[in-house]
Design an enzyme around this catalytic site. Sequence first.
Site, PDB file in Angstrom:
ATOM      1  N   CYS A 271       0.800  -1.234   0.000  1.00  0.00           N
ATOM      2  CA  CYS A 271       0.000   0.000   0.000  1.00  0.00           C
ATOM      3  C   CYS A 271       0.828   1.277   0.000  1.00  0.00           C
ATOM      4  O   CYS A 271       0.828   2.020  -0.971  1.00  0.00           O
ATOM      5  CB  CYS A 271      -0.934  -0.005   1.210  1.00  0.00           C
ATOM      6  SG  CYS A 271      -2.143  -1.326   1.146  1.00  0.00           S
TER       7      CYS A 271
HETATM    8  N1  LIG Z   1      -2.748  -6.086   1.778  1.00  0.00           N
HETATM    9  C1  LIG Z   1      -3.202  -5.027   2.408  1.00  0.00           C
HETATM   10  O1  LIG Z   1      -2.873  -4.801   3.555  1.00  0.00           O
HETATM   11  C2  LIG Z   1      -4.184  -4.089   1.742  1.00  0.00           C
HETATM   12  C3  LIG Z   1      -4.841  -3.136   2.545  1.00  0.00           C
HETATM   13  C4  LIG Z   1      -5.750  -2.283   1.969  1.00  0.00           C
HETATM   14  C5  LIG Z   1      -5.969  -2.338   0.587  1.00  0.00           C
HETATM   15  N2  LIG Z   1      -5.308  -3.243  -0.190  1.00  0.00           N
HETATM   16  C6  LIG Z   1      -5.610  -3.255  -1.620  1.00  0.00           C
HETATM   17  O2  LIG Z   1      -6.475  -4.355  -1.875  1.00  0.00           O
HETATM   18  C7  LIG Z   1      -6.198  -4.917  -3.158  1.00  0.00           C
HETATM   19  C8  LIG Z   1      -5.881  -6.389  -3.016  1.00  0.00           C
HETATM   20  O3  LIG Z   1      -4.699  -6.502  -2.237  1.00  0.00           O
HETATM   21  P1  LIG Z   1      -4.278  -7.868  -1.543  1.00  0.00           P
HETATM   22  O4  LIG Z   1      -3.198  -7.506  -0.593  1.00  0.00           O
HETATM   23  O5  LIG Z   1      -5.463  -8.601  -1.042  1.00  0.00           O
HETATM   24  O6  LIG Z   1      -3.657  -8.654  -2.803  1.00  0.00           O
HETATM   25  P2  LIG Z   1      -3.267 -10.222  -2.863  1.00  0.00           P
HETATM   26  O7  LIG Z   1      -2.221 -10.310  -3.910  1.00  0.00           O
HETATM   27  O8  LIG Z   1      -3.008 -10.738  -1.499  1.00  0.00           O
HETATM   28  O9  LIG Z   1      -4.604 -10.917  -3.386  1.00  0.00           O
HETATM   29  C9  LIG Z   1      -5.151 -10.658  -4.631  1.00  0.00           C
HETATM   30  C10 LIG Z   1      -5.747 -11.948  -5.153  1.00  0.00           C
HETATM   31  O10 LIG Z   1      -6.418 -11.660  -6.385  1.00  0.00           O
HETATM   32  C11 LIG Z   1      -6.255 -12.789  -7.240  1.00  0.00           C
HETATM   33  N3  LIG Z   1      -6.558 -12.371  -8.600  1.00  0.00           N
HETATM   34  C12 LIG Z   1      -5.792 -11.715  -9.485  1.00  0.00           C
HETATM   35  N4  LIG Z   1      -6.478 -11.496 -10.621  1.00  0.00           N
HETATM   36  C13 LIG Z   1      -7.715 -12.020 -10.451  1.00  0.00           C
HETATM   37  C14 LIG Z   1      -8.880 -12.107 -11.250  1.00  0.00           C
HETATM   38  N5  LIG Z   1      -8.915 -11.582 -12.478  1.00  0.00           N
HETATM   39  N6  LIG Z   1      -9.952 -12.722 -10.737  1.00  0.00           N
HETATM   40  C15 LIG Z   1      -9.935 -13.254  -9.501  1.00  0.00           C
HETATM   41  N7  LIG Z   1      -8.865 -13.200  -8.697  1.00  0.00           N
HETATM   42  C16 LIG Z   1      -7.766 -12.587  -9.161  1.00  0.00           C
HETATM   43  C17 LIG Z   1      -4.826 -13.225  -6.982  1.00  0.00           C
HETATM   44  O11 LIG Z   1      -4.610 -14.551  -7.397  1.00  0.00           O
HETATM   45  C18 LIG Z   1      -4.729 -13.026  -5.471  1.00  0.00           C
HETATM   46  O12 LIG Z   1      -5.093 -14.224  -4.776  1.00  0.00           O
HETATM   47  C19 LIG Z   1      -5.072  -4.078  -3.745  1.00  0.00           C
HETATM   48  O13 LIG Z   1      -5.628  -3.055  -4.505  1.00  0.00           O
HETATM   49  C20 LIG Z   1      -4.418  -3.487  -2.517  1.00  0.00           C
HETATM   50  O14 LIG Z   1      -3.752  -2.281  -2.800  1.00  0.00           O
HETATM   51  C21 LIG Z   1      -4.430  -4.129   0.372  1.00  0.00           C
END
Ligand SMILES: NC(=O)c1ccc[n+]([C@@H]2O[C@H](COP(=O)([O-])OP(=O)(O)OC[C@H]3O[C@@H](n4cnc5c(N)ncnc54)[C@H](O)[C@@H]3O)[C@@H](O)[C@H]2O)c1
Length: 432
Positions: A271
């Site tokens: 982030c």
């Molecule tokens: N990790 C954090 O602490 C956090 C906090 C707030 C916001 N975010 C935001 O949330 C979003 C997700 O982050 P995350 O940390 O969960 O990512 P992550 O990489 O842990 O998980 C994302 C998942 O999406 C899947 N994916 C990718 N393309 C896909 C598709 N077309 N259809 C279905 N699944 C698909 C991936 O295989 C993966 O399992 C990002 O935008 C991030 O910036 C993350």
Amino acid sequence: MQKMISKLNNKEARLAVLGLGYVGLPLAVSFAKVGFQVTGFDLDEGKVAAVNRGDSYIIDIPSEELDAVVRSGNLKATTDFSKLADMDSVNICVPTPLGKTRDPDITYIQAAVGSIAESMHSGLLVILESTTYPGTTEEVILPLLSENGFEVGKDFFLAFSPERVDPGNPTFHTINIPKVVGGVTANCTEVAKSLYSQVMDTVVPVSSVRVAETVKLLENTFRSVNIGLVNEIALMCSAMDIDVWEVIDGAATKPFGFMPFYPGPGLGGHCIPIDPFYLSWKAKQAGSEARFIDLAGQVNGFMPRHVLKLVTQGLNDRRKSVNGSKVLIVGVAYKPGIDDLRESPALDILEMVTGLGGETSWYDPHVPALPAGIESTRLEEWTPAAVAGFDAVVIVTPHPGVDHAMLLGTGPVIIDTRNALKGHKSPDLIRL
Ligand SMILES: NC(=O)c1ccc[n+]([C@@H]2O[C@H](COP(=O)([O-])OP(=O)(O)OC[C@H]3O[C@@H](n4cnc5c(N)ncnc54)[C@H](O)[C@@H]3O)[C@@H](O)[C@H]2O)c1
């Protein structure tokens, strides 16, 4: 609209979560725990299989908790996106990284929305939770979902709600972090609010989808800029031989108008190092310069090199060079208490030390292995004998439960980038 709201209120709506990562899995579990039928969709067959076994890979979701909702039949996972046709609501939680040129990479969002568009049907609620630049929901998602003549706010509902999860935080979880939500139309906001109200303690509707998108970017820019400021103060204090940690503790006694931020070896995670650049990229298109964001990026991006300078200095004081020295990095995850290596400054520091001819090892009880391509040896034991053979030890991420004071007196120069050895004095100790 009323039909969808009553389906949500009665928990009869079938919910989908697209992307079962750090954000999506906790959200899916939260929905399932209150009684919704939830289907998680992911491209990663390993994650899908793990969810269906009740085997958690996310630190904040114990396997027992996941197993309970899977066994109850409320949560299942699939890679079969045609099942989106059966869903009433879809929350999109896919990655939003930066591309090679540090521009937003929204291809994951486009692919996810493409799958939804293939199964588009009347009454569907779609909410984007992935962090992104203002305008993504209306400029990228809305046209894709409207293609077959579906009218937003009437035939389907579209909103943005920023995810604020803080992995490893013992106090704040998906359900007790207030949920900001902004719809493309007032109806969209209303329907999205009905969904979250079933689960979240507090839902905060805002007047537009762009406001909701920008809320998240302000929050993360606030952190990036304040961390950049305190990192710069740390560099100044270092030049003036002032203990920055004591300065911050002193300032933090002010009961108003000050909030402590702490310096460190550089930003990590998915982030803070990334999201502000989504805002600056979009702002530049509107003719507005994001000077604070760029400056904070420069200062924060410099910190791993400052740590390398401290390592070089510490070794130099002992008539040693990085070349040929044994250097141990303690804590390689990007923050304490978690196993996430994404954007971790420890990886940069390891590579820089290796690049100068140092022989590196790493210790991290939360992390089983480093990404492929990083040459470094895992230290298995945390004992005085195991660390005594190193020339330098760098504390990058102080995990709770690791006794860092154990390092004192074992021989190597200790570079403490996080004040993990607060209160300790030693000729071997160099604090950031
Ligand atoms: N990790 C954090 O602490 C956090 C906090 C707030 C916001 N975010 C935001 O949330 C979003 C997700 O982050 P995350 O940390 O969960 O990512 P992550 O990489 O842990 O998980 C994302 C998942 O999406 C899947 N994916 C990718 N393309 C896909 C598709 N077309 N259809 C279905 N699944 C698909 C991936 O295989 C993966 O399992 C990002 O935008 C991030 O910036 C993350």
